[in-house]
Design an enzyme around this catalytic site. Structure first.
Site, PDB file in Angstrom:
ATOM      1  N   TYR A   1      28.915 -14.879 -65.824  1.00 54.73           N
ATOM      2  CA  TYR A   1      27.477 -15.143 -66.050  1.00 54.73           C
ATOM      3  C   TYR A   1      27.221 -15.420 -67.536  1.00 54.73           C
ATOM      4  O   TYR A   1      26.546 -16.385 -67.902  1.00 54.73           O
ATOM      5  CB  TYR A   1      26.678 -13.928 -65.577  1.00 54.73           C
ATOM      6  CG  TYR A   1      25.176 -14.016 -65.777  1.00 54.73           C
ATOM      7  CD1 TYR A   1      24.363 -14.646 -64.842  1.00 54.73           C
ATOM      8  CD2 TYR A   1      24.566 -13.446 -66.896  1.00 54.73           C
ATOM      9  CE1 TYR A   1      22.991 -14.714 -65.012  1.00 54.73           C
ATOM     10  CE2 TYR A   1      23.192 -13.509 -67.079  1.00 54.73           C
ATOM     11  CZ  TYR A   1      22.407 -14.140 -66.134  1.00 54.73           C
ATOM     12  OH  TYR A   1      21.040 -14.208 -66.317  1.00 54.73           O
TER      13      TYR A   1
ATOM     14  N   LYS B   1      25.855 -18.822 -69.403  1.00 55.43           N
ATOM     15  CA  LYS B   1      24.642 -18.845 -70.227  1.00 55.43           C
ATOM     16  C   LYS B   1      24.954 -19.283 -71.660  1.00 55.43           C
ATOM     17  O   LYS B   1      24.153 -19.959 -72.304  1.00 55.43           O
ATOM     18  CB  LYS B   1      23.972 -17.469 -70.212  1.00 55.43           C
ATOM     19  CG  LYS B   1      23.387 -17.087 -68.850  1.00 55.43           C
ATOM     20  CD  LYS B   1      22.345 -18.081 -68.366  1.00 55.43           C
ATOM     21  CE  LYS B   1      21.540 -17.569 -67.181  1.00 55.43           C
ATOM     22  NZ  LYS B   1      20.543 -18.537 -66.718  1.00 55.43           N
TER      23      LYS B   1
HETATM   24  P1  NAD Z   1      15.471 -14.447 -59.085  1.00 61.01           P
HETATM   25  O1  NAD Z   1      16.669 -14.088 -58.280  1.00 61.01           O
HETATM   26  O2  NAD Z   1      14.216 -13.697 -58.882  1.00 61.01           O
HETATM   27  O3  NAD Z   1      15.154 -16.009 -58.938  1.00 61.01           O
HETATM   28  C1  NAD Z   1      16.181 -16.983 -59.018  1.00 61.01           C
HETATM   29  C2  NAD Z   1      15.844 -18.100 -58.057  1.00 61.01           C
HETATM   30  O4  NAD Z   1      16.881 -19.107 -58.172  1.00 61.01           O
HETATM   31  C3  NAD Z   1      15.823 -17.635 -56.593  1.00 61.01           C
HETATM   32  O5  NAD Z   1      14.625 -18.041 -55.963  1.00 61.01           O
HETATM   33  C4  NAD Z   1      17.047 -18.326 -55.986  1.00 61.01           C
HETATM   34  O6  NAD Z   1      16.894 -18.661 -54.612  1.00 61.01           O
HETATM   35  C5  NAD Z   1      17.151 -19.577 -56.858  1.00 61.01           C
HETATM   36  N1  NAD Z   1      18.492 -20.156 -56.758  1.00 61.01           N
HETATM   37  C6  NAD Z   1      19.686 -19.497 -56.761  1.00 61.01           C
HETATM   38  N2  NAD Z   1      20.694 -20.364 -56.614  1.00 61.01           N
HETATM   39  C7  NAD Z   1      20.127 -21.604 -56.498  1.00 61.01           C
HETATM   40  C8  NAD Z   1      20.660 -22.903 -56.327  1.00 61.01           C
HETATM   41  N3  NAD Z   1      21.986 -23.096 -56.218  1.00 61.01           N
HETATM   42  N4  NAD Z   1      19.800 -23.950 -56.259  1.00 61.01           N
HETATM   43  C9  NAD Z   1      18.463 -23.751 -56.341  1.00 61.01           C
HETATM   44  N5  NAD Z   1      17.903 -22.530 -56.518  1.00 61.01           N
HETATM   45  C10 NAD Z   1      18.736 -21.475 -56.602  1.00 61.01           C
HETATM   46  O7  NAD Z   1      15.963 -14.328 -60.595  1.00 61.01           O
HETATM   47  P2  NAD Z   1      15.159 -14.356 -61.981  1.00 61.01           P
HETATM   48  O8  NAD Z   1      15.407 -13.053 -62.622  1.00 61.01           O
HETATM   49  O9  NAD Z   1      13.773 -14.868 -61.834  1.00 61.01           O
HETATM   50  O10 NAD Z   1      16.052 -15.426 -62.771  1.00 61.01           O
HETATM   51  C11 NAD Z   1      15.566 -16.681 -63.210  1.00 61.01           C
HETATM   52  C12 NAD Z   1      16.444 -17.165 -64.360  1.00 61.01           C
HETATM   53  O11 NAD Z   1      16.314 -16.262 -65.464  1.00 61.01           O
HETATM   54  C13 NAD Z   1      17.932 -17.214 -64.030  1.00 61.01           C
HETATM   55  O12 NAD Z   1      18.534 -18.353 -64.621  1.00 61.01           O
HETATM   56  C14 NAD Z   1      18.466 -15.944 -64.672  1.00 61.01           C
HETATM   57  O13 NAD Z   1      19.840 -16.042 -64.977  1.00 61.01           O
HETATM   58  C15 NAD Z   1      17.597 -15.887 -65.913  1.00 61.01           C
HETATM   59  N6  NAD Z   1      17.520 -14.562 -66.542  1.00 61.01           N
HETATM   60  C16 NAD Z   1      17.012 -13.503 -65.848  1.00 61.01           C
HETATM   61  C17 NAD Z   1      16.942 -12.283 -66.481  1.00 61.01           C
HETATM   62  C18 NAD Z   1      16.389 -11.067 -65.785  1.00 61.01           C
HETATM   63  O14 NAD Z   1      16.559  -9.949 -66.312  1.00 61.01           O
HETATM   64  N7  NAD Z   1      15.711 -11.204 -64.649  1.00 61.01           N
HETATM   65  C19 NAD Z   1      17.398 -12.135 -67.794  1.00 61.01           C
HETATM   66  C20 NAD Z   1      17.906 -13.230 -68.463  1.00 61.01           C
HETATM   67  C21 NAD Z   1      17.959 -14.463 -67.825  1.00 61.01           C
END
Ligand code: NAD
Length: 240
Positions: free
Chosen positions: A146, A150
């Site tokens: 991961y 990133k």
């Molecule tokens: P989440 O799981 O709530 O939402 C992610 C969404 O991406 C989901 O709806 C999922 O169905 C969709 N998804 C997954 N694989 C997919 C694909 N192949 N094609 C299309 N859609 C796809 O997660 P989140 O926490 O809202 O994460 C959103 C972004 O933020 C991600 O890139 C994550 O890595 C990043 N992020 C999250 C955090 C955190 O703490 N939540 C921290 C840093 C970065």
């Protein structure tokens, strides 16, 4: 204004889509075809007086991404947000798990950015925001795949920013720290408490706190910003 948000069915992506809807943008929402929440999200967007188009598809499938763009004539904003999280010590990490993590995040951002860049170069305008992570900056045990994905997105952002600047297209990234979303909730309450303790602000963020910064980066107020990795992380990473 037309905005495309990937992974809009949940968490941060959903908050970003709603933030654009409040600006009365035309919001194109992407998530996996199996996502149960896109139809309800569209209803919410339309209730805010904005237009919504569903563009379901796996971001790691280049043919599907090309298909999505065959219906888009003009695009002001792309937010590459779709993401997955799966913990594994590097010694247990299979080639398949490594591949699907890199494919989903890095290829996904590449597929959407390539199509968006073609349009935006012609338009001589546009803004791309990639959702990276603080883990792409500092690394994380049991999340090497991961974090590597990133970190790749951060380097991709800077390269695109240089390449597209002559066309008036800006490219930035937001690197969130821990944010309370279904992705993090799935790891359990103990994980959330331990995570919160490592941030100077002693809490995790909300999806809306990320969405507001994404909205800012895509606005005229950020017109002199490109190639920036903006940390929204409760002070977990301090750059400069
Ligand atoms: P989440 O799981 O709530 O939402 C992610 C969404 O991406 C989901 O709806 C999922 O169905 C969709 N998804 C997954 N694989 C997919 C694909 N192949 N094609 C299309 N859609 C796809 O997660 P989140 O926490 O809202 O994460 C959103 C972004 O933020 C991600 O890139 C994550 O890595 C990043 N992020 C999250 C955090 C955190 O703490 N939540 C921290 C840093 C970065």
């Amino acid at each position: 204004m037309t905005c495309l948000v990937t992974g809009a069915g949940s968490g941060i992506g959903r908050a970003i889509a709603l933030a654009f809807a409040r600006e009365r943008a035309h919001v194109i929402v992407n998530d996996l075809p199996s996502s149960p929440s896109l139809a309800a999200l569209c209803e919410e967007i339309e209730a805010l007086g904005a237009r919504c188009t569903v563009a379901a598809g796996d971001v790691s499938d280049p043919a599907r991404v090309r298909g999505i763009f065959s219906n888009i004539e003009q695009l002001d904003v792309l937010v590459n947000n779709a993401g997955i999280l799966q913990e594994s010590p590097v010694t247990e990490l299979t080639d398949a798990a490594w591949d699907s993590m890199i494919r989903m995040h890095l290829y996904g951002a590449f597929h959407f950015s390539r199509e968006a860049a073609r349009l935006m170069k012609q338009q001589h305008s546009g803004s791309i925001v990639n959702i990276a992570s603080d883990l792409g900056q500092i690394g994380c045990e049991n999340l090497s795949h991961y974090s590597a994905a990133k970190g790749g997105i951060i380097a991709f952002t800077k390269s695109l920013a240089r390449e597209l600047a002559p066309y008036g297209v800006r490219v930035n990234a937001v690197a969130p720290g821990g944010v309370i979303t279904p992705m993090v909730e799935a790891l359990g309450e103990r994980y959330i408490d331990e995570e919160a303790a490592r941030y100077p602000l002693k809490r995790l963020g909300t999806p809306d706190e990320i969405a507001q910064v994404v909205r800012f980066l895509n606005s005229g107020a950020a017109s002199f910003m490109t190639g920036q990795i903006v940390g929204v992380n409760g002070g977990g990473v301090m750059n400069g």
